[in-house]
Design a protein around this motif. Structure first.
Motif, PDB file in Angstrom:
ATOM      1  N   ARG A   1       0.855  -1.186   0.000  1.00 28.31           N
ATOM      2  CA  ARG A   1       0.000   0.000   0.000  1.00 28.31           C
ATOM      3  C   ARG A   1       0.888   1.232   0.000  1.00 28.31           C
ATOM      4  O   ARG A   1       1.733   1.407   0.886  1.00 28.31           O
ATOM      5  CB  ARG A   1      -0.884  -0.024   1.249  1.00 28.31           C
ATOM      6  N   CYS A   2       0.690   2.071  -0.982  1.00 29.15           N
ATOM      7  CA  CYS A   2       1.487   3.293  -1.072  1.00 29.15           C
ATOM      8  C   CYS A   2       1.143   4.234   0.089  1.00 29.15           C
ATOM      9  O   CYS A   2      -0.041   4.434   0.383  1.00 29.15           O
ATOM     10  CB  CYS A   2       1.191   3.973  -2.410  1.00 29.15           C
ATOM     11  N   PRO A   3       2.149   4.814   0.725  1.00 35.79           N
ATOM     12  CA  PRO A   3       1.861   5.736   1.836  1.00 35.79           C
ATOM     13  C   PRO A   3       1.225   7.041   1.369  1.00 35.79           C
ATOM     14  O   PRO A   3       0.756   7.818   2.200  1.00 35.79           O
ATOM     15  CB  PRO A   3       3.236   5.982   2.468  1.00 35.79           C
ATOM     16  N   HIS A   4       1.196   7.286   0.064  1.00 33.16           N
ATOM     17  CA  HIS A   4       0.571   8.506  -0.441  1.00 33.16           C
ATOM     18  C   HIS A   4      -0.956   8.390  -0.392  1.00 33.16           C
ATOM     19  O   HIS A   4      -1.587   8.991   0.469  1.00 33.16           O
ATOM     20  CB  HIS A   4       1.056   8.816  -1.868  1.00 33.16           C
ATOM     21  N   GLN A   5      -1.522   7.570  -1.274  1.00 40.25           N
ATOM     22  CA  GLN A   5      -2.977   7.425  -1.293  1.00 40.25           C
ATOM     23  C   GLN A   5      -3.393   5.953  -1.349  1.00 40.25           C
ATOM     24  O   GLN A   5      -4.411   5.611  -1.954  1.00 40.25           O
ATOM     25  CB  GLN A   5      -3.584   8.200  -2.467  1.00 40.25           C
ATOM     26  N   GLU A   6      -2.579   5.118  -0.728  1.00 37.35           N
ATOM     27  CA  GLU A   6      -2.925   3.716  -0.472  1.00 37.35           C
ATOM     28  C   GLU A   6      -3.096   2.873  -1.735  1.00 37.35           C
ATOM     29  O   GLU A   6      -3.784   1.861  -1.718  1.00 37.35           O
ATOM     30  CB  GLU A   6      -4.160   3.627   0.419  1.00 37.35           C
ATOM     31  N   TRP A   7      -2.493   3.274  -2.831  1.00 37.50           N
ATOM     32  CA  TRP A   7      -2.558   2.494  -4.060  1.00 37.50           C
ATOM     33  C   TRP A   7      -1.753   1.205  -3.895  1.00 37.50           C
ATOM     34  O   TRP A   7      -0.736   1.203  -3.193  1.00 37.50           O
ATOM     35  CB  TRP A   7      -1.969   3.329  -5.207  1.00 37.50           C
ATOM     36  N   ALA A   8      -2.176   0.134  -4.542  1.00 37.38           N
ATOM     37  CA  ALA A   8      -1.430  -1.125  -4.461  1.00 37.38           C
ATOM     38  C   ALA A   8      -0.099  -0.990  -5.195  1.00 37.38           C
ATOM     39  O   ALA A   8      -0.062  -0.690  -6.390  1.00 37.38           O
ATOM     40  CB  ALA A   8      -2.252  -2.255  -5.067  1.00 37.38           C
TER      41      ALA A   8
ATOM     42  N   THR B   1       8.382   1.975  -7.938  1.00 37.64           N
ATOM     43  CA  THR B   1       7.678   3.194  -8.338  1.00 37.64           C
ATOM     44  C   THR B   1       6.179   2.928  -8.324  1.00 37.64           C
ATOM     45  O   THR B   1       5.700   2.000  -8.984  1.00 37.64           O
ATOM     46  CB  THR B   1       8.103   3.648  -9.750  1.00 37.64           C
ATOM     47  N   CYS B   2       5.448   3.725  -7.565  1.00 30.69           N
ATOM     48  CA  CYS B   2       3.993   3.598  -7.510  1.00 30.69           C
ATOM     49  C   CYS B   2       3.413   4.056  -8.851  1.00 30.69           C
ATOM     50  O   CYS B   2       3.812   5.087  -9.396  1.00 30.69           O
ATOM     51  CB  CYS B   2       3.446   4.447  -6.365  1.00 30.69           C
ATOM     52  N   SER B   3       2.463   3.287  -9.371  1.00 30.50           N
ATOM     53  CA  SER B   3       1.905   3.609 -10.689  1.00 30.50           C
ATOM     54  C   SER B   3       0.956   4.800 -10.642  1.00 30.50           C
ATOM     55  O   SER B   3       0.675   5.403 -11.675  1.00 30.50           O
ATOM     56  CB  SER B   3       1.168   2.391 -11.259  1.00 30.50           C
ATOM     57  N   ARG B   4       0.493   5.159  -9.462  1.00 25.83           N
ATOM     58  CA  ARG B   4      -0.547   6.187  -9.370  1.00 25.83           C
ATOM     59  C   ARG B   4       0.005   7.604  -9.603  1.00 25.83           C
ATOM     60  O   ARG B   4      -0.456   8.318 -10.473  1.00 25.83           O
ATOM     61  CB  ARG B   4      -1.222   6.090  -8.002  1.00 25.83           C
ATOM     62  N   HIS B   5       0.998   8.007  -8.797  1.00 22.37           N
ATOM     63  CA  HIS B   5       1.580   9.351  -8.946  1.00 22.37           C
ATOM     64  C   HIS B   5       3.101   9.311  -8.972  1.00 22.37           C
ATOM     65  O   HIS B   5       3.764  10.310  -8.709  1.00 22.37           O
ATOM     66  CB  HIS B   5       1.127  10.274  -7.804  1.00 22.37           C
ATOM     67  N   LEU B   6       3.644   8.114  -9.192  1.00 18.83           N
ATOM     68  CA  LEU B   6       5.073   7.913  -9.448  1.00 18.83           C
ATOM     69  C   LEU B   6       5.983   8.212  -8.259  1.00 18.83           C
ATOM     70  O   LEU B   6       7.160   8.536  -8.451  1.00 18.83           O
ATOM     71  CB  LEU B   6       5.518   8.711 -10.683  1.00 18.83           C
ATOM     72  N   TRP B   7       5.471   8.115  -7.045  1.00 17.01           N
ATOM     73  CA  TRP B   7       6.375   8.176  -5.901  1.00 17.01           C
ATOM     74  C   TRP B   7       7.326   6.984  -5.981  1.00 17.01           C
ATOM     75  O   TRP B   7       6.931   5.894  -6.428  1.00 17.01           O
ATOM     76  CB  TRP B   7       5.597   8.120  -4.577  1.00 17.01           C
ATOM     77  N   GLU B   8       8.581   7.199  -5.508  1.00 17.95           N
ATOM     78  CA  GLU B   8       9.605   6.162  -5.604  1.00 17.95           C
ATOM     79  C   GLU B   8      10.139   5.794  -4.223  1.00 17.95           C
ATOM     80  O   GLU B   8      10.295   6.668  -3.358  1.00 17.95           O
ATOM     81  CB  GLU B   8      10.774   6.654  -6.467  1.00 17.95           C
TER      82      GLU B   8
HETATM   83  S1  FES Z   1      -0.864   6.687  -4.439  1.00 17.87           S
HETATM   84 FE1  FES Z   1       1.213   6.117  -4.753  1.00 17.87          FE
HETATM   85  S2  FES Z   1       2.139   7.921  -5.478  1.00 17.87           S
HETATM   86 FE2  FES Z   1       0.087   8.515  -5.083  1.00 17.87          FE
END
Ligand code: FES
Length: 112
Positions: A52-59, A71-78
């Motif tokens: 779970r991404c710490p940004h917006q909980e994306w897988a 790299t998170c696919s949602r907003h590209l946090w690394e």
């Molecule tokens: S939810 Fe992962 S970068 Fe935004």
């Protein structure tokens, strides 16, 4: 081999996957005792994080792993795949779970 990272083991190891199902340089999402876990194989060294991404909980298993960074696919946090530390941005961190590979090549994690 145990890769505890910053997480504390509770001593309850559960099977997550067979090592031959997670090749070097790959990551995958699994569910262990109701917890979504991201497994990352860093040249034979396996790490386990909350999937779970710490940004917006994306897988995070929907994102990319280049062998060093996740790299998170949602907003590209690394994130640094070895430590879970945020690379971009740096003020975040993945939640790590203790992880080990047993002598019969089973990947086990210790989830709360
Ligand atoms: S939810 Fe992962 S970068 Fe935004």
């Amino acid at each position: 081999m145990t890769n505890a990272g910053s997480a504390q083991a509770t001593g309850t190891w559960r099977k997550a996957i067979e090592l031959d199902e997670l090749w070097e340089g790959e990551m995958t999402g699994v569910e262990v005792a109701g917890t979504k876990v991201l497994l990352v194989n860093l040249d034979g060294d396996v790490r386990a994080y909350e999937n779970r991404c710490p940004h917006q909980e994306w897988a995070l298993d929907e994102g990319d792993f280049d062998g060093e960074k996740i790299t998170c696919s949602r907003h590209l946090w690394e994130f640094d795949a070895a430590s879970g530390a945020g690379v971009n941005p740096t003020d975040c961190r993945l939640k790590a779970f203790p992880c080990r590979v047993t002598s019969d090549d089973t990947v086990e994690v210790d989830v709360p």
